[in-house]
Design a protein around this motif. Structure first.
Motif, PDB file in Angstrom:
ATOM      1  N   ARG A   1       0.836  -1.195   0.000  1.00 22.49           N
ATOM      2  CA  ARG A   1       0.000   0.000   0.000  1.00 22.49           C
ATOM      3  C   ARG A   1       0.879   1.255   0.000  1.00 22.49           C
ATOM      4  NH1 ARG A   1      -5.255  -0.872   2.245  1.00 22.49           N
ATOM      5  NH2 ARG A   1      -5.590  -2.963   3.002  1.00 22.49           N
ATOM      6  N   GLY A   2       2.028   1.203  -0.632  1.00 19.25           N
ATOM      7  CA  GLY A   2       2.962   2.299  -0.498  1.00 19.25           C
ATOM      8  C   GLY A   2       3.606   2.191   0.877  1.00 19.25           C
ATOM      9  N   GLU A   3       4.205   1.021   1.150  1.00 18.17           N
ATOM     10  CA  GLU A   3       4.753   0.738   2.469  1.00 18.17           C
ATOM     11  C   GLU A   3       5.701   1.848   2.924  1.00 18.17           C
ATOM     12  OE1 GLU A   3       3.933  -1.556   4.437  1.00 18.17           O
ATOM     13  OE2 GLU A   3       2.724  -2.833   3.155  1.00 18.17           O
ATOM     14  N   LYS A   4       5.755   2.106   4.223  1.00 22.05           N
ATOM     15  CA  LYS A   4       6.582   3.154   4.787  1.00 22.05           C
ATOM     16  C   LYS A   4       7.927   2.591   5.225  1.00 22.05           C
ATOM     17  CE  LYS A   4       3.063   6.000   4.567  1.00 22.05           C
ATOM     18  NZ  LYS A   4       3.013   7.160   3.696  1.00 22.05           N
ATOM     19  N   SER A   5       8.987   3.208   4.754  1.00 19.92           N
ATOM     20  CA  SER A   5      10.312   2.864   5.239  1.00 19.92           C
ATOM     21  C   SER A   5      10.599   3.740   6.453  1.00 19.92           C
ATOM     22  CB  SER A   5      11.355   3.112   4.146  1.00 19.92           C
ATOM     23  OG  SER A   5      12.651   2.880   4.636  1.00 19.92           O
ATOM     24  N   TYR A   6      11.095   3.151   7.501  1.00 17.69           N
ATOM     25  CA  TYR A   6      11.359   3.929   8.706  1.00 17.69           C
ATOM     26  C   TYR A   6      12.411   5.001   8.445  1.00 17.69           C
ATOM     27  CZ  TYR A   6      12.540   5.226  13.439  1.00 17.69           C
ATOM     28  OH  TYR A   6      12.768   5.944  14.575  1.00 17.69           O
ATOM     29  N   PHE A   7      13.455   4.632   7.717  1.00 19.39           N
ATOM     30  CA  PHE A   7      14.506   5.580   7.398  1.00 19.39           C
ATOM     31  C   PHE A   7      14.268   6.209   6.030  1.00 19.39           C
ATOM     32  CE2 PHE A   7      16.949   2.727  10.308  1.00 19.39           C
ATOM     33  CZ  PHE A   7      17.235   3.677  11.280  1.00 19.39           C
TER      34      PHE A   7
ATOM     35  N   LYS B   1      12.225   5.239  21.069  1.00 16.25           N
ATOM     36  CA  LYS B   1      12.874   6.505  21.432  1.00 16.25           C
ATOM     37  C   LYS B   1      14.292   6.573  20.868  1.00 16.25           C
ATOM     38  CE  LYS B   1      14.347   6.995  25.634  1.00 16.25           C
ATOM     39  NZ  LYS B   1      14.393   7.186  27.107  1.00 16.25           N
ATOM     40  N   LYS B   2      15.078   5.516  21.050  1.00 10.11           N
ATOM     41  CA  LYS B   2      16.460   5.557  20.624  1.00 10.11           C
ATOM     42  C   LYS B   2      16.589   5.478  19.098  1.00 10.11           C
ATOM     43  CE  LYS B   2      18.921   6.526  24.032  1.00 10.11           C
ATOM     44  NZ  LYS B   2      19.672   7.802  23.958  1.00 10.11           N
ATOM     45  N   TYR B   3      15.731   4.699  18.479  1.00  8.90           N
ATOM     46  CA  TYR B   3      15.740   4.674  17.013  1.00  8.90           C
ATOM     47  C   TYR B   3      15.360   6.056  16.463  1.00  8.90           C
ATOM     48  CZ  TYR B   3      16.727   0.038  15.114  1.00  8.90           C
ATOM     49  OH  TYR B   3      17.360  -1.105  14.665  1.00  8.90           O
ATOM     50  N   GLY B   4      14.422   6.718  17.127  1.00  8.11           N
ATOM     51  CA  GLY B   4      14.026   8.050  16.691  1.00  8.11           C
ATOM     52  C   GLY B   4      15.173   9.032  16.792  1.00  8.11           C
ATOM     53  N   ALA B   5      15.932   8.951  17.884  1.00  8.10           N
ATOM     54  CA  ALA B   5      17.092   9.826  18.050  1.00  8.10           C
ATOM     55  C   ALA B   5      18.153   9.531  16.999  1.00  8.10           C
ATOM     56  CB  ALA B   5      17.670   9.648  19.454  1.00  8.10           C
TER      57      ALA B   5
ATOM     58  N   GLU C   1      14.602  13.098  19.118  1.00 14.97           N
ATOM     59  CA  GLU C   1      13.742  13.973  18.337  1.00 14.97           C
ATOM     60  C   GLU C   1      12.357  13.962  18.951  1.00 14.97           C
ATOM     61  OE1 GLU C   1      13.103  12.612  14.374  1.00 14.97           O
ATOM     62  OE2 GLU C   1      12.252  10.711  14.989  1.00 14.97           O
ATOM     63  N   SER C   2      11.589  15.004  18.695  1.00 16.18           N
ATOM     64  CA  SER C   2      10.213  15.044  19.178  1.00 16.18           C
ATOM     65  C   SER C   2       9.285  14.650  18.054  1.00 16.18           C
ATOM     66  CB  SER C   2       9.865  16.455  19.651  1.00 16.18           C
ATOM     67  OG  SER C   2      10.061  17.392  18.614  1.00 16.18           O
ATOM     68  N   GLY C   3       8.469  13.628  18.275  1.00 12.41           N
ATOM     69  CA  GLY C   3       7.563  13.155  17.237  1.00 12.41           C
ATOM     70  C   GLY C   3       8.280  12.216  16.276  1.00 12.41           C
ATOM     71  N   PHE C   4       7.506  11.703  15.274  1.00  8.93           N
ATOM     72  CA  PHE C   4       8.065  10.774  14.313  1.00  8.93           C
ATOM     73  C   PHE C   4       7.652  11.166  12.920  1.00  8.93           C
ATOM     74  CE2 PHE C   4       8.009   8.361  18.208  1.00  8.93           C
ATOM     75  CZ  PHE C   4       9.249   7.746  18.176  1.00  8.93           C
ATOM     76  N   LYS C   5       8.558  10.949  11.999  1.00 12.34           N
ATOM     77  CA  LYS C   5       8.262  11.152  10.593  1.00 12.34           C
ATOM     78  C   LYS C   5       8.431   9.825   9.888  1.00 12.34           C
ATOM     79  CE  LYS C   5      10.078  15.877  10.501  1.00 12.34           C
ATOM     80  NZ  LYS C   5      11.103  16.759   9.902  1.00 12.34           N
TER      81      LYS C   5
END
Length: 513
Positions: free
Chosen positions: A314-320, A435-439, A500-504
């Motif tokens: 479905r247009g999969e999301k890549s985390y990075f 949290k750590k992956y986000g940072a 980071e604050s929040g996720f993209k």
């Protein structure tokens, strides 16, 4: 698809005692494939064909849906099944008491290609029967005495169509021994059709739709209004095969991967990924997997998940962000063999079956640039020297802290590390991973993460996905991939990256969403 599954289907390959070859093969499509065509089936093919065979032998019209990877033999499977049905007239349902197989695909060319696959199997069977079964004098038991047509070719009807769209068998004759073409009054037939209204008015006892997931070609109108009625009067066996394509159409609804629709109890569903052949054909699997990994590195992640791991994309999301991932790998930067500056060690503990133990050493400079210095990967279950290796690394690298995965598998080793007086800071993935992956990702997006070229790590990063679980956010590797290298890398940067604050989330084919 583990070893026990592969071993579990072996019984279907054994000829029953006290029964002749033809009689045995008449009762088993697996024996037909292996004892008359000389084609050894994969375990997944055995599993699928046996299920369809049971419906045929029971005289019960059923629907079968198979989501399959590319390059694992799905076309060969239904080609063998179609020939078995016709050679032994296994599913008659017309006034002529003959089996009529109707084949369609996403295009006329593809349907004809499947029919051509059956013709090649006929030729293969002719050679196999001629060369495999001989009398005490060394003469073939199934070769034509006049040296003409082979065993299967002699069953074809010379007076009826045998061309690019049709294969026609003879009606049963006394010389067929009451087994071959049994009960057929007009000869069984296999016909191929394009997915158009031209199929209207035909009657089939077996219906095969190849690439059924291509809803732009195999439309709902074609399925429900054109081809479905062709098997209603005969209680037809229906087989739908495809790699996943789009999240629409009858094939998607029948597959129902996300439980969006009410399941159709009449449809038996199967899923076979590229891993289905890993144990039985390892060399071929490694070759295909190498091509798959190259596709991921070329930005074809969605295509890989669809075509080889049977996921409706479905247009999969890549985390990075893929662009950020590509930029962090520097060609003229090499792995270190030692480092006198301050650095940390991340330890991802492996398992006994799949995951590998990985050591990663990273540092950060005064400008905040995080550098991956070193990595060591252990084969599954072969990390007995782990503590000795870390001791040796401490002589070459100025390791300040060890950040291991705080998991049950590593509990004993972590206690051993503490007993040695090492500065150990376990990372709990359950509570800290997001949290750590986000940072780490925020640091990566700022262009402040650098590594030597490592395609294995790059592949893991590009195949990592972010989603929302029932209770919390989830970061996980895609089917067919792992996250051992990136987990170890992130742990090694535990004290270097800012949160980071929040996720993209990033669409794989776009920069940012």
């Amino acid at each position: 698809m583990d070893e026990s599954f592969v071993e579990g289907v072996e019984g279907f390959r054994v000829l029953p005692k006290g029964r002749g070859l033809l009689e045995s093969c008449s009762g088993s499509v697996v024996l037909f494939a292996e004892r008359m065509l000389g084609f050894r089936l994969y375990a997944w093919q055995v599993r699928f064909l046996v299920e369809v065979e049971r419906a045929v032998l029971g005289g019960v019209g059923s629907e079968f849906l198979a989501l399959t990877s590319r390059q694992i033999g799905k076309s060969t499977s239904v080609a063998i099944f179609s020939l078995w049905c016709c050679v032994f007239n296994k599913y008659p349902g017309t006034v002529h008491c003959n089996t009529v197989v109707g084949i369609t695909s996403a295009s006329d060319v593809q349907a004809k290609k499947l029919l051509y696959e059956m013709k090649k199997l006929i030729m293969r069977g002719d050679r196999f029967m001629r060369d495999s079964y001989k009398d005490e004098n060394g003469d073939s038991l199934f070769a034509s005495k006049s040296g003409g047509k082979g065993f299967f070719s002699r069953l074809l009807d010379d007076s009826e169509p045998n061309n690019t769209t049709t294969i026609t068998f003879k009606a049963e004759l006394p010389q067929h021994g009451g087994i071959l073409l049994r009960g057929s009054l007009a000869g069984s037939v296999i016909k191929s059709y394009p997915p158009t209204s031209v199929i209207l008015g035909e009657t089939f006892t077996v219906i095969i739709i190849d690439e059924a997931g291509k809803s732009d070609r195999i439309s709902d109108e074609f399925f429900y209004d054109y081809i479905m009625p062709t098997g209603n009067s005969t209680n037809a066996i229906r087989i739908y095969l495809s790699t996943p394509w789009v999240t629409s159409g009858f094939f998607y609804r029948y597959s129902n991967p996300d439980d969006e629709f009410e399941d159709n109890p009449d449809v038996k569903r199967f899923l076979f990924t590229i891993d289905s052949i890993r144990l039985e054909n390892p060399d071929y699997y490694i070759s295909v997997k190498s091509r798959i990994d190259k596709l991921v590195l070329d930005g074809k992640f969605d295509e890989v998940q669809r075509a080889y791991y049977c996921r409706f994309v479905r247009g999969e999301k890549s985390y990075f962000n893929p662009e950020s991932v590509n930029k962090c790998f520097v060609k003229d930067y090499e792995m270190f063999s030692g480092f006198g500056g301050l650095c940390d060690l991340g330890v991802d503990f492996g398992g006994k079956v799949n995951s590998k133990t990985v050591l990663t050493i990273s540092s950060v400079d005064d400008k905040g640039l995080v550098r991956r210095l070193y990595c060591k990967v252990y084969e599954v279950g072969k990390d007995d020297s782990l503590l000795d290796d870390i001791t040796e690394l401490m002589r070459s690298f100025n390791i300040q802290r060890i950040i291991p995965d705080d998991c049950p598998a590593g509990d004993y080793l972590i206690r051993r590390m503490v007993d040695k007086g090492w500065n150990v800071h376990p990372m709990n993935f359950r509570s800290e991973k997001v949290k750590k992956y986000g940072a780490f990702r925020a640091t990566l997006n700022r262009g402040e993460v650098v590594s030597y070229v490592d395609d294995s790590l790059k592949t893991e990063m590009l195949s990592l996905e972010f989603g929302q679980g029932s209770k919390q956010s989830v970061i996980k590797h895609a089917p067919g991939y792992s996250d051992d290298l990136i987990d170890s890398f992130v742990m090694s940067t535990y004290f270097f990256v800012s949160e980071e604050s929040g996720f993209k989330t990033f669409n794989y084919y776009e920069d940012e969403e």
